[in-house]
Write a protein that holds these residues in place. Structure first.
Motif, short mmCIF file in Angstrom:
data_model
loop_
_atom_site.label_atom_id
_atom_site.label_comp_id
_atom_site.label_asym_id
_atom_site.label_seq_id
_atom_site.Cartn_x
_atom_site.Cartn_y
_atom_site.Cartn_z
N VAL A 1 -9.07 -3.13 4.44
CA VAL A 1 -9.08 -3.55 3.04
C VAL A 1 -10.26 -4.47 2.77
O VAL A 1 -10.71 -5.20 3.65
CB VAL A 1 -7.76 -4.27 2.65
CG1 VAL A 1 -6.58 -3.32 2.73
CG2 VAL A 1 -7.52 -5.48 3.52
N ARG B 1 -4.66 -0.60 8.21
CA ARG B 1 -5.35 -0.48 6.93
C ARG B 1 -6.62 -1.32 6.98
O ARG B 1 -6.62 -2.43 7.50
CB ARG B 1 -4.50 -1.01 5.78
CG ARG B 1 -3.22 -0.27 5.53
CD ARG B 1 -3.45 0.96 4.66
NE ARG B 1 -2.21 1.54 4.22
CZ ARG B 1 -1.49 2.40 4.91
NH1 ARG B 1 -1.85 2.74 6.11
NH2 ARG B 1 -0.39 2.91 4.43
N TYR C 1 -1.69 -4.48 -0.27
CA TYR C 1 -1.20 -3.94 0.99
C TYR C 1 0.17 -3.32 0.74
O TYR C 1 0.97 -3.87 -0.04
CB TYR C 1 -1.12 -5.06 2.05
CG TYR C 1 -1.06 -4.52 3.45
CD1 TYR C 1 -2.19 -3.99 4.06
CD2 TYR C 1 0.13 -4.50 4.16
CE1 TYR C 1 -2.15 -3.47 5.34
CE2 TYR C 1 0.18 -3.99 5.44
CZ TYR C 1 -0.95 -3.47 6.03
OH TYR C 1 -0.90 -2.95 7.29
N ILE D 1 1.40 -12.44 5.14
CA ILE D 1 1.72 -11.01 5.21
C ILE D 1 2.94 -10.78 6.11
O ILE D 1 3.82 -9.98 5.80
CB ILE D 1 0.50 -10.18 5.67
CG1 ILE D 1 -0.58 -10.25 4.59
CG2 ILE D 1 0.89 -8.74 5.96
CD1 ILE D 1 -1.89 -9.60 4.98
N ILE E 1 -5.82 -4.75 8.89
CA ILE E 1 -4.46 -5.29 8.97
C ILE E 1 -3.58 -4.21 9.58
O ILE E 1 -3.61 -3.06 9.16
CB ILE E 1 -3.94 -5.68 7.57
CG1 ILE E 1 -4.91 -6.68 6.92
CG2 ILE E 1 -2.53 -6.27 7.68
CD1 ILE E 1 -4.58 -7.00 5.48
N SER F 1 0.22 2.04 10.44
CA SER F 1 0.11 0.91 9.51
C SER F 1 -1.30 0.34 9.39
O SER F 1 -1.55 -0.48 8.50
CB SER F 1 1.04 -0.22 9.95
OG SER F 1 0.55 -0.81 11.15
#
Length: 190
Positions: free
Chosen positions: A58, A56, A68, A88, A46, A54
């Motif tokens: 996961v 990430r 998040y 999101i 993401i 930013s």
């Protein structure tokens, strides 16, 4: 004898045959990606467009959720990538009005099947795609002596979009090399 002209013609025909999308019994790739439903164990990347820090990676937890930054807990199991991206993005718009989020499925681990009973190798198996009953039996090494293949039961479990576990039981009667469910259709295990 093969001449240069016939080779050139066959090459041109080969290229012409390859022009355009491949046809077949499978759905177009874009539809398959849009319809994939996330599940526990899947790995997602993401990121926020324009923010290199930013990114990430996961893993969807067994409860179907991810964590998040800034938006905290998000239920993703049972949802499509487009639905998760929208959720999101909406969460980040509280902090950045023009937030553009990218969600990518890096690894699929939520298609797990368990084969028990009179098979050579009972246990759990991971697949990247749904499998048929015949494929599941093959993964488990096939039926052993005394296995009653006319009495197979599929128990499908999943987490719905609200994060609740669901289960469906399908009885399968094996006839020859094709298995049929109660409705006469060939069921998929995953």
């Amino acid at each position: 004898m093969i001449t240069r002209r016939s080779l050139a013609l066959s090459f041109a025909l080969s290229l012409a045959a390859c022009n355009g999308p491949l046809s077949g019994p499978w759905p177009p790739i874009s539809n398959a990606v849009q319809e994939y439903r996330l599940g526990p164990g899947d790995v997602l990347s993401i990121s926020i467009y324009g923010d290199a820090t930013s990114l990430r990676r996961v893993v969807v937890r067994p409860d179907g959720r991810i964590t998040y930054p800034l938006i905290n807990e998000v239920t993703v199991a049972g949802k499509t990538v487009a639905e998760v991206t929208r959720e999101i993005t909406d969460g980040y718009r509280r902090f950045q009005s023009d937030a553009r989020i990218s969600v990518v499925v890096e690894e699929v681990h939520s298609y797990r099947i368990y084969v028990n009973g009179k098979v050579a190798h009972p246990g759990d198996f991971e697949s990247r795609v749904p499998v048929s009953v015949m494929q599941a039996l093959s993964l488990a090494g096939g039926g052993t002596r005394g296995a009653n293949l006319d009495r197979i039961q599929i128990i499908k479990g999943w987490i719905d979009a609200a994060g609740r576990p669901q289960e469906k039981i399908i009885d399968v009667a094996w006839s020859g090399s094709r298995q049929r469910g109660a409705n006469g259709k060939v069921p998929a295990v995953g």
